[in-house]
Design a protein around this motif. Structure first.
Motif, PDB file in Angstrom:
ATOM      1  N   TYR A 104       0.816  -1.219   0.000  1.00 56.91           N
ATOM      2  CA  TYR A 104       0.000   0.000   0.000  1.00 56.91           C
ATOM      3  C   TYR A 104       0.851   1.270   0.000  1.00 56.91           C
ATOM      4  O   TYR A 104       0.336   2.356  -0.235  1.00 56.91           O
ATOM      5  N   GLY A 105       2.154   1.129   0.308  1.00 58.03           N
ATOM      6  CA  GLY A 105       2.971   2.325   0.493  1.00 58.03           C
ATOM      7  C   GLY A 105       2.431   3.119   1.675  1.00 58.03           C
ATOM      8  O   GLY A 105       1.987   2.538   2.669  1.00 58.03           O
ATOM      9  N   THR A 106       2.474   4.450   1.578  1.00 62.32           N
ATOM     10  CA  THR A 106       1.852   5.281   2.620  1.00 62.32           C
ATOM     11  C   THR A 106       0.360   5.275   2.319  1.00 62.32           C
ATOM     12  O   THR A 106      -0.075   5.891   1.347  1.00 62.32           O
ATOM     13  N   PRO A 107      -0.422   4.528   3.126  1.00 69.41           N
ATOM     14  CA  PRO A 107      -1.802   4.250   2.709  1.00 69.41           C
ATOM     15  C   PRO A 107      -2.662   5.505   2.607  1.00 69.41           C
ATOM     16  O   PRO A 107      -2.518   6.426   3.411  1.00 69.41           O
ATOM     17  N   LYS A 108      -3.521   5.487   1.630  1.00 69.96           N
ATOM     18  CA  LYS A 108      -4.451   6.611   1.425  1.00 69.96           C
ATOM     19  C   LYS A 108      -5.536   6.616   2.499  1.00 69.96           C
ATOM     20  O   LYS A 108      -6.199   7.614   2.706  1.00 69.96           O
ATOM     21  N   GLN A 109      -5.718   5.477   3.137  1.00 67.29           N
ATOM     22  CA  GLN A 109      -6.804   5.355   4.111  1.00 67.29           C
ATOM     23  C   GLN A 109      -6.315   4.557   5.310  1.00 67.29           C
ATOM     24  O   GLN A 109      -5.633   3.542   5.132  1.00 67.29           O
ATOM     25  N   ILE A 110      -6.651   5.018   6.515  1.00 66.13           N
ATOM     26  CA  ILE A 110      -6.308   4.293   7.754  1.00 66.13           C
ATOM     27  C   ILE A 110      -7.579   4.146   8.573  1.00 66.13           C
ATOM     28  O   ILE A 110      -8.245   5.154   8.801  1.00 66.13           O
ATOM     29  N   PRO A 111      -7.976   2.975   9.069  1.00 69.55           N
ATOM     30  CA  PRO A 111      -7.408   1.675   8.735  1.00 69.55           C
ATOM     31  C   PRO A 111      -7.567   1.390   7.231  1.00 69.55           C
ATOM     32  O   PRO A 111      -8.505   1.878   6.598  1.00 69.55           O
ATOM     33  N   THR A 112      -6.661   0.561   6.716  1.00 67.66           N
ATOM     34  CA  THR A 112      -6.542   0.374   5.276  1.00 67.66           C
ATOM     35  C   THR A 112      -7.307  -0.866   4.801  1.00 67.66           C
ATOM     36  O   THR A 112      -6.948  -1.987   5.160  1.00 67.66           O
ATOM     37  N   PRO A 113      -8.355  -0.679   3.996  1.00 66.13           N
ATOM     38  CA  PRO A 113      -9.035  -1.859   3.438  1.00 66.13           C
ATOM     39  C   PRO A 113      -8.272  -2.375   2.202  1.00 66.13           C
ATOM     40  O   PRO A 113      -7.434  -1.660   1.642  1.00 66.13           O
ATOM     41  N   GLU A 114      -8.587  -3.594   1.782  1.00 67.34           N
ATOM     42  CA  GLU A 114      -7.833  -4.245   0.706  1.00 67.34           C
ATOM     43  C   GLU A 114      -7.990  -3.552  -0.641  1.00 67.34           C
ATOM     44  O   GLU A 114      -7.138  -3.728  -1.515  1.00 67.34           O
ATOM     45  N   ASP A 115      -9.080  -2.773  -0.835  1.00 66.04           N
ATOM     46  CA  ASP A 115      -9.234  -2.141  -2.148  1.00 66.04           C
ATOM     47  C   ASP A 115      -8.547  -0.782  -2.234  1.00 66.04           C
ATOM     48  O   ASP A 115      -8.727  -0.032  -3.198  1.00 66.04           O
ATOM     49  N   THR A 116      -7.715  -0.462  -1.248  1.00 65.54           N
ATOM     50  CA  THR A 116      -6.901   0.762  -1.301  1.00 65.54           C
ATOM     51  C   THR A 116      -5.846   0.602  -2.410  1.00 65.54           C
ATOM     52  O   THR A 116      -5.359  -0.505  -2.651  1.00 65.54           O
ATOM     53  N   ALA A 117      -5.508   1.720  -3.058  1.00 64.58           N
ATOM     54  CA  ALA A 117      -4.521   1.672  -4.165  1.00 64.58           C
ATOM     55  C   ALA A 117      -3.194   1.092  -3.681  1.00 64.58           C
ATOM     56  O   ALA A 117      -2.750   1.372  -2.562  1.00 64.58           O
ATOM     57  N   LEU A 118      -2.565   0.272  -4.549  1.00 60.21           N
ATOM     58  CA  LEU A 118      -1.248  -0.283  -4.229  1.00 60.21           C
ATOM     59  C   LEU A 118      -0.190   0.662  -4.791  1.00 60.21           C
ATOM     60  O   LEU A 118       0.007   0.725  -6.008  1.00 60.21           O
ATOM     61  N   GLU A 119       0.441   1.423  -3.895  1.00 58.75           N
ATOM     62  CA  GLU A 119       1.427   2.417  -4.325  1.00 58.75           C
ATOM     63  C   GLU A 119       2.675   2.309  -3.443  1.00 58.75           C
ATOM     64  O   GLU A 119       2.933   3.181  -2.615  1.00 58.75           O
ATOM     65  N   PRO A 120       3.427   1.199  -3.595  1.00 58.14           N
ATOM     66  CA  PRO A 120       4.565   0.963  -2.704  1.00 58.14           C
ATOM     67  C   PRO A 120       5.589   2.091  -2.743  1.00 58.14           C
ATOM     68  O   PRO A 120       5.779   2.708  -3.793  1.00 58.14           O
ATOM     69  N   ILE A 121       6.234   2.326  -1.588  1.00 56.90           N
ATOM     70  CA  ILE A 121       7.293   3.347  -1.553  1.00 56.90           C
ATOM     71  C   ILE A 121       8.663   2.697  -1.316  1.00 56.90           C
ATOM     72  O   ILE A 121       9.645   3.379  -1.085  1.00 56.90           O
ATOM     73  N   SER A 122       8.703   1.353  -1.318  1.00 59.97           N
ATOM     74  CA  SER A 122       9.992   0.664  -1.156  1.00 59.97           C
ATOM     75  C   SER A 122      10.141  -0.344  -2.294  1.00 59.97           C
ATOM     76  O   SER A 122       9.146  -0.764  -2.902  1.00 59.97           O
ATOM     77  N   PHE A 123      11.384  -0.760  -2.560  1.00 60.24           N
ATOM     78  CA  PHE A 123      11.606  -1.755  -3.623  1.00 60.24           C
ATOM     79  C   PHE A 123      11.051  -3.112  -3.203  1.00 60.24           C
ATOM     80  O   PHE A 123      10.563  -3.880  -4.022  1.00 60.24           O
ATOM     81  N   TYR A 124      11.157  -3.400  -1.902  1.00 56.96           N
ATOM     82  CA  TYR A 124      10.555  -4.639  -1.383  1.00 56.96           C
ATOM     83  C   TYR A 124       9.042  -4.623  -1.648  1.00 56.96           C
ATOM     84  O   TYR A 124       8.472  -5.593  -2.170  1.00 56.96           O
ATOM     85  N   GLY A 125       8.407  -3.507  -1.326  1.00 59.62           N
ATOM     86  CA  GLY A 125       6.962  -3.375  -1.572  1.00 59.62           C
ATOM     87  C   GLY A 125       6.653  -3.507  -3.053  1.00 59.62           C
ATOM     88  O   GLY A 125       5.642  -4.096  -3.444  1.00 59.62           O
ATOM     89  N   ALA A 126       7.558  -2.986  -3.881  1.00 59.60           N
ATOM     90  CA  ALA A 126       7.342  -3.038  -5.338  1.00 59.60           C
ATOM     91  C   ALA A 126       7.451  -4.473  -5.857  1.00 59.60           C
ATOM     92  O   ALA A 126       6.645  -4.913  -6.676  1.00 59.60           O
ATOM     93  N   SER A 127       8.446  -5.231  -5.356  1.00 55.25           N
ATOM     94  CA  SER A 127       8.582  -6.611  -5.858  1.00 55.25           C
ATOM     95  C   SER A 127       7.411  -7.472  -5.387  1.00 55.25           C
ATOM     96  O   SER A 127       6.917  -8.330  -6.115  1.00 55.25           O
ATOM     97  N   LYS A 128       6.943  -7.213  -4.170  1.00 54.29           N
ATOM     98  CA  LYS A 128       5.783  -7.983  -3.671  1.00 54.29           C
ATOM     99  C   LYS A 128       4.504  -7.586  -4.420  1.00 54.29           C
ATOM    100  O   LYS A 128       3.645  -8.423  -4.678  1.00 54.29           O
TER     101      LYS A 128
END
Ligand SMILES: NC(=O)c1ccc[n+]([C@@H]2O[C@H](COP(=O)([O-])OP(=O)(O)OC[C@H]3O[C@@H](n4cnc5c(N)ncnc54)[C@H](O)[C@@H]3O)[C@@H](O)[C@H]2O)c1
Length: 308
Positions: free
Chosen positions: A125-149
């Protein structure tokens, strides 16, 4: 469906060890594969069961994935480069393990008809657009680990979308508990055991994250296999968030220490997501709920550390 023979990739890792143990307790036949790049020998040798076969192998090699998955009707895919800083330092290697390894697992599983539960992460989710974060939140990773996953998750969805193959993605928040020799809790306990008079905290201490006790995470994996809907992603967190300062205080109380605390300031490390909190409604609707409070979980973790 009754899953009788199950592969766990990354079985010598923190979560992999606990998952293998649980599956053996459920009287399943279990195969584990791990290249021991980050896994521990004791996570294999501590398991004595005639129903467990361990194969030292690399998920980047399809033939080794095929060998380990032979005859399995399900696979938990946990093998990964699992560190955000490591991914920053060596992003091609991180991508190779986390994406190409996953593609090998997905293709082999499809060939033999095995259901896949993939260990993804809240960092998608990166820095989530919504807290608490539901599963349909945009996937916008801010790390390379997050990007590969995130890429690996995309291939999971594609394998389901193209071939209707059963894949479930679990987005894990910070799992903790016995045998986890990384993360903030281990770091604090280790440092304070060496010197109880001072503690250096990475970042500001205001980072506020969702922590899930290992037993609850394992229950989520099992449920995802049994009842997880194919082509879906589920958050696995406690739905509660604690700051690093709060965790530090709980650990001081447990250890009965009163150190002078200093902060490095800024971000703890590059790519760190500083605020996380899962919306766990979707997994709760499947019949799961977290049962261990952070206070209780920390106590169990510290007891393990002392015995170790
Ligand atoms: N622990 C957490 O809080 C957390 C949070 C989010 C996601 N996850 C994911 O859950 C999974 C398990 O996490 P963990 O905490 O047990 O991590 P871990 O690093 O302890 O376990 C991963 C295992 O994969 C093995 N591995 C690495 N590369 C491999 C390769 N090429 N072939 C075979 N094995 C390989 C490592 O040796 C290690 O034993 C990982 O996919 C991780 O990304 C964990």
């Amino acid at each position: 469906m009754n899953y009788d023979k199950i592969l766990v990739t990354g079985s010598a890792g923190f979560i992999g060890h606990h998952l293998v143990k649980e599956l053996l307790e459920m009287e399943k036949e279990v195969v584990g594969i791990d290249d021991l790049s980050n896994g521990k020998q004791k996570n294999i040798t501590d398991i004595e069961s005639k129903n467990y076969t361990f194969i030292r192998g690399d998920v980047r090699k399809k033939s080794q994935v095929e060998e380990s998955m032979a005859g399995c009707d399900a696979v938990f895919h946990l093998a990964a480069q699992s560190s955000v800083p490591e991914a920053t330092n060596a992003l091609e290697k991180d991508l190779d393990i986390n994406l190409n390894g996953t593609i090998n697992v997905l293709q082999t599983a499809k060939e033999i008809g095995a259901k896949v539960v993939f260990a993804s992460t809240s960092t998608v989710y990166g820095t989530p657009k919504q807290i608490p974060t539901p599963e349909d939140t945009a996937l916008e990773p801010i790390s390379f680990y997050g990007a590969s996953k995130t890429s690996a998750e995309a291939y999971c969805f594609a394998m389901h979308g193209t071939h209707n193959h059963p894949i479930v993605n679990l987005r894990l928040y910070n799992a903790y508990g016995p045998r986890n020799e990384k993360g903030v809790m281990y770091d604090f306990v280790e440092k304070l055991t060496q010197d109880p008079s001072t503690l250096e905290v990475l970042g500001t201490g205001e980072q506020t994250k969702d922590y899930i006790y290992i037993k609850d995470a394992i229950d989520a994996f099992i449920l995802a296999l049994q009842r997880g809907e194919a082509g879906e992603a589920y958050n696995v967190g406690s739905g509660k968030a604690y700051s690093v300062k709060q965790i530090a205080k709980m650990i001081f109380d447990l250890m009965d220490v009163d150190p002078e605390v200093t902060y490095t300031g800024g971000k703890g490390w590059k790519g760190d997501v500083e605020t996380t909190k899962a919306d766990i409604t979707k997994l709760k609707n499947l019949g799961w709920k977290p049962t261990i409070s952070l206070k209780e979980g920390l106590k169990k973790f510290y007891r393990w550390y002392m015995e170790k």
